[in-house]
Motif scaffolding. Structure first.
Motif, PDB file in Angstrom:
ATOM      1  N   GLU A  86      43.827  40.090  30.808  1.00 48.21           N
ATOM      2  CA  GLU A  86      45.080  40.625  31.437  1.00 48.21           C
ATOM      3  C   GLU A  86      44.868  41.767  32.093  1.00 48.21           C
ATOM      4  N   PRO A  87      45.725  42.209  32.844  1.00 43.55           N
ATOM      5  CA  PRO A  87      45.627  43.399  33.684  1.00 43.55           C
ATOM      6  C   PRO A  87      44.997  44.496  32.784  1.00 43.55           C
ATOM      7  N   ASN A  88      44.271  45.454  33.165  1.00 40.62           N
ATOM      8  CA  ASN A  88      43.722  46.632  32.805  1.00 40.62           C
ATOM      9  C   ASN A  88      44.753  47.664  32.213  1.00 40.62           C
ATOM     10  N   GLN A  89      44.578  48.239  31.331  1.00 44.35           N
ATOM     11  CA  GLN A  89      45.724  49.125  31.060  1.00 44.35           C
ATOM     12  C   GLN A  89      44.853  50.728  31.016  1.00 44.35           C
ATOM     13  N   PRO A  90      45.371  51.632  31.822  1.00 49.23           N
ATOM     14  CA  PRO A  90      44.534  52.844  32.046  1.00 49.23           C
ATOM     15  C   PRO A  90      44.259  53.295  30.592  1.00 49.23           C
ATOM     16  N   GLY A  91      43.056  54.136  30.511  1.00 54.77           N
ATOM     17  CA  GLY A  91      42.392  54.379  29.292  1.00 54.77           C
ATOM     18  C   GLY A  91      41.852  53.455  28.464  1.00 54.77           C
ATOM     19  N   THR A  92      41.828  52.139  28.828  1.00 54.31           N
ATOM     20  CA  THR A  92      41.085  51.113  27.931  1.00 54.31           C
ATOM     21  C   THR A  92      40.066  50.631  28.776  1.00 54.31           C
ATOM     22  N   THR A  93      39.214  49.882  28.247  1.00 55.74           N
ATOM     23  CA  THR A  93      37.928  49.229  28.642  1.00 55.74           C
ATOM     24  C   THR A  93      38.086  47.811  28.828  1.00 55.74           C
ATOM     25  N   ARG A  94      39.373  47.175  28.582  1.00 53.32           N
ATOM     26  CA  ARG A  94      39.517  45.752  28.747  1.00 53.32           C
ATOM     27  C   ARG A  94      40.523  45.481  29.735  1.00 53.32           C
ATOM     28  N   GLY A  95      40.289  44.106  30.265  1.00 53.20           N
ATOM     29  CA  GLY A  95      41.252  43.525  31.180  1.00 53.20           C
ATOM     30  C   GLY A  95      40.655  43.711  32.506  1.00 53.20           C
ATOM     31  N   VAL A  96      41.454  43.174  33.689  1.00 53.50           N
ATOM     32  CA  VAL A  96      40.887  43.271  35.006  1.00 53.50           C
ATOM     33  C   VAL A  96      41.633  44.386  35.790  1.00 53.50           C
ATOM     34  N   ALA A  97      40.936  45.289  36.631  1.00 56.75           N
ATOM     35  CA  ALA A  97      41.641  46.410  37.300  1.00 56.75           C
ATOM     36  C   ALA A  97      42.196  45.773  38.598  1.00 56.75           C
ATOM     37  N   ALA A  98      43.394  46.155  38.928  1.00 56.54           N
ATOM     38  CA  ALA A  98      44.111  45.486  40.052  1.00 56.54           C
ATOM     39  C   ALA A  98      43.327  45.543  41.319  1.00 56.54           C
ATOM     40  N   TYR A  99      42.620  46.691  41.518  1.00 55.17           N
ATOM     41  CA  TYR A  99      41.596  46.887  42.796  1.00 55.17           C
ATOM     42  C   TYR A  99      40.538  45.729  42.925  1.00 55.17           C
ATOM     43  N   ALA A 100      40.182  45.197  41.732  1.00 58.95           N
ATOM     44  CA  ALA A 100      39.202  44.209  41.498  1.00 58.95           C
ATOM     45  C   ALA A 100      39.557  42.676  41.941  1.00 58.95           C
ATOM     46  N   LEU A 101      41.121  42.613  42.206  1.00 59.36           N
ATOM     47  CA  LEU A 101      41.536  41.346  42.642  1.00 59.36           C
ATOM     48  C   LEU A 101      42.246  41.590  44.137  1.00 59.36           C
TER      49      LEU A 101
END
Length: 119
Positions: A86-101
């Motif tokens: 899922e998209p990364n939520q700020p303050g978490t370590t899971r998901g994919v950051a928008a800049y990575a896509l």
């Protein structure tokens, strides 16, 4: 991840799919080279409890991506724990950051890589 985004675009017509994944923290014999105090310090620094996976659990997402017919033709995506992230939520370590896509950043990275290899 950026490499996977651009490679998926460039190689899709050749039937090649490229994705990225995070296997998780895998408990292997490599940890024998790190003292327990250092591991505890890293866990505290991360601000969370690191739950270790077995080698088989850590390999599961890689095996899924390499073998699942459900992912045939799926490329340029990021996976964790046998699921598309899922998209990364700020303050978490899971998901994919928008800049990575970012398609433009992926194309720039590809070009810089080609130029670096040519030198």
């Amino acid at each position: 991840m950026l490499f996977a985004v651009e490679a998926a675009k460039r190689w899709a017509s050749d039937g090649i799919t490229v994705n990225a994944l995070h296997p998780g923290g895998i408990e292997t014999n490599l940890q024998r080279h790190v003292n327990p105090e250092e591991i505890a310090r890293l866990r505290a620094q991360a601000g969370r409890v690191i739950s270790w996976k077995t080698p088989a659990q850590g390999a599961a997402t890689s095996v899924l991506l390499a073998t699942s017919p459900m992912l045939a033709g799926v490329g340029g995506r990021y996976f964790e724990d046998c699921n598309e992230a899922e998209p990364n939520q700020p303050g978490t370590t899971r998901g994919v950051a928008a800049y990575a896509l970012d398609q433009e950043a992926a194309a720039r990275l590809w070009q810089v890589s080609l130029e670096t290899l040519a030198d």
